[in-house]
Design a protein around this motif. Structure first.
Motif, PDB file in Angstrom:
ATOM      1  N   LEU A   1     -54.697 -35.097  19.355  1.00  0.00           N
ATOM      2  CA  LEU A   1     -55.936 -34.965  18.206  1.00  0.00           C
ATOM      3  C   LEU A   1     -56.880 -34.103  19.311  1.00  0.00           C
ATOM      4  O   LEU A   1     -57.949 -33.406  17.764  1.00  0.00           O
ATOM      5  N   ARG A   2     -56.587 -34.024  20.682  1.00  0.00           N
ATOM      6  CA  ARG A   2     -57.381 -32.803  21.108  1.00  0.00           C
ATOM      7  C   ARG A   2     -57.363 -30.653  20.218  1.00  0.00           C
ATOM      8  O   ARG A   2     -57.717 -30.003  20.523  1.00  0.00           O
ATOM      9  N   GLU A   3     -55.568 -31.123  19.745  1.00  0.00           N
ATOM     10  CA  GLU A   3     -54.931 -30.370  18.728  1.00  0.00           C
ATOM     11  C   GLU A   3     -55.656 -30.089  17.540  1.00  0.00           C
ATOM     12  O   GLU A   3     -55.102 -29.062  16.864  1.00  0.00           O
ATOM     13  N   VAL A   4     -56.258 -30.666  17.106  1.00  0.00           N
ATOM     14  CA  VAL A   4     -56.622 -30.872  15.858  1.00  0.00           C
ATOM     15  C   VAL A   4     -58.473 -30.218  15.231  1.00  0.00           C
ATOM     16  O   VAL A   4     -59.207 -31.061  16.129  1.00  0.00           O
ATOM     17  N   SER A   5     -58.407 -29.068  15.462  1.00  0.00           N
ATOM     18  CA  SER A   5     -59.326 -28.490  15.820  1.00  0.00           C
ATOM     19  C   SER A   5     -61.381 -29.281  14.932  1.00  0.00           C
ATOM     20  O   SER A   5     -62.081 -29.250  15.436  1.00  0.00           O
ATOM     21  N   LYS A   6     -60.594 -29.766  13.799  1.00  0.00           N
ATOM     22  CA  LYS A   6     -61.735 -29.875  13.071  1.00  0.00           C
ATOM     23  C   LYS A   6     -62.229 -31.675  13.666  1.00  0.00           C
ATOM     24  O   LYS A   6     -63.855 -31.858  14.424  1.00  0.00           O
ATOM     25  N   VAL A   7     -61.237 -32.500  14.947  1.00  0.00           N
ATOM     26  CA  VAL A   7     -61.924 -33.296  15.608  1.00  0.00           C
ATOM     27  C   VAL A   7     -62.592 -33.107  16.438  1.00  0.00           C
ATOM     28  O   VAL A   7     -63.556 -32.804  17.404  1.00  0.00           O
TER      29      VAL A   7
END
Length: 132
Positions: free
Chosen positions: A23-29
């Motif tokens: 999830l750290r790689e999902v920029s929106k999150v």
């Protein structure tokens, strides 16, 4: 035997292709959580600025909904959200952003100035803040 080996390789590579990124790689999150954290630190250190709490909660709920839409489970989202490692990583990024923006520990006006700049430019950080 060769067909079974090829099928196994195909299955393993298909699983790797469909694996979800952390999830750290999902920029929106990650970017949204970082922005909310920066805004929170600004409002804690500037007496002239407060938080738009409904906006902040809405952003956080939106991030969770986005992650669920990408196939993450509520458990995966909670693990990321509650992770001490991720909290420390985001805090480091938050502190670097604040320092780059001129905020100085113990200097409330430096936080106020940065908060006003964020509000004026209409950034995600600024959207969570309001002048008192």
């Amino acid at each position: 035997m060769r067909a079974m080996t090829m099928a196994l390789i195909f299955c393993l590579s298909a699983g790797a292709i469909s694996a979800k990124p952390h999830l750290r790689e999902v920029s929106k999150v990650d970017d949204t959580l970082l922005a909310v954290g920066i805004a929170d630190e600004i409002r804690k250190n500037c007496p002239d600025i407060s938080a738009r709490m409904i906006k902040a909660v809405g952003l956080i709920r939106g991030v969770a909904a986005h992650a669920r839409g990408l196939g993450y489970t509520s458990e995966e989202i909670d693990l990321y959200r509650k992770s001490d490692t991720e909290k420390a990583r985001l805090k480091t990024k938050r502190d670097a952003y604040l320092a780059a923006g001129g905020a100085q520990a113990g200097n409330s006006q430096s936080y106020c100035q940065l908060g006003r700049q964020e509000i004026e430019k209409g950034s995600l950080i600024g959207a969570v803040l309001r002048m008192n």
